[in-house]
Design a protein around this motif. Structure first.
Motif, short mmCIF file in Angstrom:
data_model
loop_
_atom_site.label_atom_id
_atom_site.label_comp_id
_atom_site.label_asym_id
_atom_site.label_seq_id
_atom_site.Cartn_x
_atom_site.Cartn_y
_atom_site.Cartn_z
N ILE A 30 0.84 -1.19 0.00
CA ILE A 30 0.00 0.00 0.00
C ILE A 30 0.88 1.24 0.00
O ILE A 30 1.94 1.28 0.63
N ILE A 31 0.44 2.28 -0.72
CA ILE A 31 1.19 3.51 -0.85
C ILE A 31 0.30 4.67 -0.45
O ILE A 31 -0.85 4.78 -0.89
N GLY A 32 0.81 5.53 0.41
CA GLY A 32 0.06 6.70 0.84
C GLY A 32 0.99 7.64 1.58
O GLY A 32 2.08 7.26 1.98
N ALA A 59 4.68 7.88 0.81
CA ALA A 59 5.11 8.71 -0.32
C ALA A 59 4.05 9.75 -0.62
O ALA A 59 2.84 9.49 -0.49
N ASP A 60 4.50 10.91 -1.04
CA ASP A 60 3.61 11.95 -1.55
C ASP A 60 3.63 11.84 -3.07
O ASP A 60 4.52 12.36 -3.74
N LEU A 61 2.64 11.15 -3.62
CA LEU A 61 2.63 10.87 -5.05
C LEU A 61 2.25 12.08 -5.91
O LEU A 61 2.21 11.96 -7.13
N SER A 62 2.02 13.23 -5.29
CA SER A 62 1.85 14.44 -6.09
C SER A 62 3.19 14.97 -6.58
O SER A 62 3.24 15.88 -7.41
N ARG A 69 11.01 7.53 -6.90
CA ARG A 69 11.55 6.76 -5.78
C ARG A 69 10.73 5.48 -5.56
O ARG A 69 11.31 4.39 -5.36
N ILE A 70 9.42 5.60 -5.62
CA ILE A 70 8.56 4.43 -5.45
C ILE A 70 8.78 3.43 -6.58
O ILE A 70 8.82 2.20 -6.36
N LEU A 71 8.95 3.92 -7.79
CA LEU A 71 9.21 3.02 -8.92
C LEU A 71 10.51 2.25 -8.71
O LEU A 71 10.58 1.05 -8.97
N LEU A 115 2.99 8.08 -14.59
CA LEU A 115 4.33 7.60 -14.24
C LEU A 115 4.31 6.15 -13.76
O LEU A 115 5.17 5.35 -14.14
N LEU A 116 3.34 5.80 -12.95
CA LEU A 116 3.30 4.46 -12.38
C LEU A 116 2.89 3.41 -13.41
O LEU A 116 3.45 2.31 -13.43
#
Length: 279
Positions: A30-32, A59-62, A69-71, A115-116
């Motif tokens: 989970i990502i948030g 992560a701040d996906l904005s 970094r998440i990738l 991006l994801l």
């Protein structure tokens, strides 16, 4: 055991999806950006005896840099991704810019999805039956797109912003499936119906009253999750499909125009390159 990645997975529908797939025996990431909510989700998983099969990535996906970094993290830790749920969204009654200079909703609701999906395509292709599920749409017709002001610099309307982001997500799905024509990734655009979910955001008093009413009228989160999972379990769905609750949306209509999808994809690459953020 499948690997399921969920953005916006610390609250509402995203969190409920995470717990549902853990109960099925899958591994879930989970990502948030809210660490407190993320840790609460981990505790809920532990109570179900699934602590070893869930991971929380704050992560701040904005921010494009955070997506990168998440990738990098997912590429190393999840070489095979079976399901990618795109559920991150955040409502803002007033316009705000990220530190990278993008309008916040555009950055989180659209750029992050761009991006994801493209960044994790190889991970998805390695799975037996991979799928991307975007919980933002389908978002209506192309008239929702403000092509000359995609980030609402001239006139900010939060509802128009959210509607446009849903439509941009639709076009992203069209571009992605056309860019990967020989692959077996299913892309599902899904609006499960009004749901008493998290509704995270920064609201004016008037907007907060509206959201409170929506939360009262919405279906339970578990009902929305059951609908989403049911569509996913139906392996007959095409490479691209769209649903409003249980009603199929015509993806051959003008609302899913491939030329508009290519226009948006080209604009996105130019935008990221101009900001020095494309690679």
């Amino acid at each position: 055991m499948r690997t399921v990645v969920i953005t916006g997975g610390t609250d509402g529908i995203g969190r409920a999806l995470a717990l549902s797939y853990l109960e099925r025996g899958d591994r879930v990431v989970i990502i948030g950006r809210n660490t407190e909510k993320g840790n609460a989700a981990l505790e809920a998983a532990a109570r179900r005896g699934a602590a070893e099969r869930i991971e929380f990535l704050p992560a701040d996906l904005s921010l494009v840099a955070e997506n990168r970094r998440i990738l990098d993290t997912l590429t190393d830790s999840c070489p095979v991704i079976d399901l990618l749920f795109l559920g991150a969204r955040y409502y803002r009654s007033t316009r705000a810019l990220t530190e990278e200079g993008f309008e916040s909703s555009f950055a989180l609701f659209y750029l992050s999805r761009y991006l994801l999906t493209y960044g994790l395509a190889e991970n998805l292709e390695r799975a037996d039956a991979p799928a991307v599920v975007d919980l933002s749409g389908p978002g209506g017709d192309l008239s929702r797109i403000h092509w000359d002001d995609l980030q609402f610099a001239r006139s900010y309307d939060p509802d128009a912003v959210m509607h446009q982001c849903g439509k941009l997500s639709d076009l992203l799905a069209v571009a992605f499936t056309r860019d990967h024509p020989s692959h077996h990734i299913r892309y599902i655009l899904m609006h499960p119906g009004l749901t008493a979910t998290g509704f995270t955001g920064e609201y004016s008093p008037e907007d907060a009253t509206t959201v409170a009413d929506m939360r009262r009228r919405g279906q339970p989160v578990d009902a929305a999750v059951a609908r989403i999972v049911r569509h996913l379990d139906d392996r007959r769905t095409a490479s691209l499909s769209a649903f409003m609750q249980d009603t199929s949306v015509d993806i051959e209509s003008a609302a899913f125009d491939p030329r508009a999808a290519r226009r948006l994809a080209d604009h996105t690459r130019t935008l990221l390159e101009g900001a020095g953020l494309q690679h």
